[in-house]
Design a protein around this motif. Structure first.
Motif, PDB file in Angstrom:
ATOM      1  N   VAL A  26       0.851  -1.193   0.000  1.00  0.00           N
ATOM      2  CA  VAL A  26       0.000   0.000   0.000  1.00  0.00           C
ATOM      3  C   VAL A  26       0.887   1.243   0.000  1.00  0.00           C
ATOM      4  O   VAL A  26       1.995   1.227   0.529  1.00  0.00           O
ATOM      5  N   SER A  27       0.369   2.313  -0.593  1.00  0.00           N
ATOM      6  CA  SER A  27       1.180   3.521  -0.718  1.00  0.00           C
ATOM      7  C   SER A  27       0.716   4.657   0.182  1.00  0.00           C
ATOM      8  O   SER A  27       1.472   5.585   0.439  1.00  0.00           O
ATOM      9  N   ASN A  28      -0.526   4.587   0.648  1.00  0.00           N
ATOM     10  CA  ASN A  28      -1.041   5.639   1.523  1.00  0.00           C
ATOM     11  C   ASN A  28      -2.238   5.106   2.317  1.00  0.00           C
ATOM     12  O   ASN A  28      -2.664   3.967   2.122  1.00  0.00           O
ATOM     13  N   ARG A  29      -2.763   5.930   3.197  1.00  0.00           N
ATOM     14  CA  ARG A  29      -3.864   5.523   4.077  1.00  0.00           C
ATOM     15  C   ARG A  29      -5.095   5.090   3.282  1.00  0.00           C
ATOM     16  O   ARG A  29      -5.729   4.081   3.601  1.00  0.00           O
ATOM     17  N   GLU A  30      -5.460   5.839   2.255  1.00  0.00           N
ATOM     18  CA  GLU A  30      -6.644   5.504   1.462  1.00  0.00           C
ATOM     19  C   GLU A  30      -6.473   4.158   0.762  1.00  0.00           C
ATOM     20  O   GLU A  30      -7.418   3.372   0.654  1.00  0.00           O
ATOM     21  N   ASP A  31      -5.261   3.909   0.289  1.00  0.00           N
ATOM     22  CA  ASP A  31      -4.937   2.628  -0.335  1.00  0.00           C
ATOM     23  C   ASP A  31      -5.067   1.488   0.691  1.00  0.00           C
ATOM     24  O   ASP A  31      -5.596   0.417   0.388  1.00  0.00           O
ATOM     25  N   LEU A  32      -4.606   1.728   1.902  1.00  0.00           N
ATOM     26  CA  LEU A  32      -4.738   0.733   2.982  1.00  0.00           C
ATOM     27  C   LEU A  32      -6.208   0.443   3.252  1.00  0.00           C
ATOM     28  O   LEU A  32      -6.617  -0.719   3.293  1.00  0.00           O
ATOM     29  N   TYR A  33      -7.011   1.485   3.417  1.00  0.00           N
ATOM     30  CA  TYR A  33      -8.444   1.291   3.668  1.00  0.00           C
ATOM     31  C   TYR A  33      -9.097   0.497   2.539  1.00  0.00           C
ATOM     32  O   TYR A  33      -9.879  -0.426   2.784  1.00  0.00           O
ATOM     33  N   ALA A  34      -8.800   0.864   1.294  1.00  0.00           N
ATOM     34  CA  ALA A  34      -9.415   0.191   0.142  1.00  0.00           C
ATOM     35  C   ALA A  34      -9.033  -1.281   0.096  1.00  0.00           C
ATOM     36  O   ALA A  34      -9.888  -2.145  -0.141  1.00  0.00           O
ATOM     37  N   ASN A  35      -7.753  -1.579   0.320  1.00  0.00           N
ATOM     38  CA  ASN A  35      -7.304  -2.972   0.276  1.00  0.00           C
ATOM     39  C   ASN A  35      -7.843  -3.789   1.448  1.00  0.00           C
ATOM     40  O   ASN A  35      -8.222  -4.944   1.266  1.00  0.00           O
ATOM     41  N   LEU A  36      -7.872  -3.208   2.633  1.00  0.00           N
ATOM     42  CA  LEU A  36      -8.453  -3.906   3.782  1.00  0.00           C
ATOM     43  C   LEU A  36      -9.926  -4.186   3.537  1.00  0.00           C
ATOM     44  O   LEU A  36     -10.411  -5.297   3.776  1.00  0.00           O
ATOM     45  N   SER A  37     -10.643  -3.180   3.067  1.00  0.00           N
ATOM     46  CA  SER A  37     -12.072  -3.316   2.828  1.00  0.00           C
ATOM     47  C   SER A  37     -12.379  -4.407   1.803  1.00  0.00           C
ATOM     48  O   SER A  37     -13.253  -5.247   2.021  1.00  0.00           O
ATOM     49  N   ALA A  38     -11.629  -4.417   0.712  1.00  0.00           N
ATOM     50  CA  ALA A  38     -11.857  -5.424  -0.336  1.00  0.00           C
ATOM     51  C   ALA A  38     -11.453  -6.817   0.133  1.00  0.00           C
ATOM     52  O   ALA A  38     -12.200  -7.777  -0.052  1.00  0.00           O
ATOM     53  N   SER A  39     -10.297  -6.919   0.746  1.00  0.00           N
ATOM     54  CA  SER A  39      -9.778  -8.227   1.128  1.00  0.00           C
ATOM     55  C   SER A  39     -10.539  -8.869   2.284  1.00  0.00           C
ATOM     56  O   SER A  39     -10.720 -10.080   2.324  1.00  0.00           O
TER      57      SER A  39
END
Length: 139
Positions: A26-39
């Protein structure tokens, strides 16, 4: 540390009979949220903020599998503050889980990030008001 594991190749880690949430680099907080949410198939009401993440980490009611493994490929591109906040939430949740959570949860991190993560954990645990600050900041 209980509920945390460091491995050489996170993408290859498996635990039988487990729900695997794989979080790529992940590259930033929004990317972390998106990946956590999807996964992790977060509920639609996930607010994409630290407070909402902490609440979901404290109750995985939407996942029926007993064992949950959250595999992190690489968090090192997060800003220091975001990396520290994420690890603080992980620590807070591990510390808060009771037997009645209904799941066994394991956070898996890349061995390459072990020193950085352990330094953050050490700093968090050394703070006299760690839990108070975490609650004020994350919740």
């Amino acid at each position: 540390m209980k509920n945390m594991l460091f491995v050489q190749n996170p993408s290859e880690y498996r635990l039988l009979d487990s729900y695997i949430g794989y979080i790529p680099e992940v590259s930033n907080r929004e990317d972390l949220y998106a990946n956590l949410s999807a996964s992790l198939c977060f509920p639609d009401y996930f607010g994409k903020n630290w407070d909402a993440l902490c609440e979901l980490y404290l109750d995985f009611y939407w996942i029926d599998t007993l064992n949950i493994v959250i595999i992190h490929e690489n968090l090192s591109k997060l800003s220091f503050d975001d990396f520290r906040m994420y690890m603080s939430i992980v620590l807070y949740c591990i510390d808060s889980w009771k037997k009645d959570i209904g799941h066994n949860i394991l956070f898996v991190f890349n061995q390459k990030e072990r020193k950085q993560i352990m330094d953050i954990i050490h700093d968090c645990l050394q703070a006299d008001d760690f839990k108070y600050n975490l609650k004020e900041t994350a919740l």
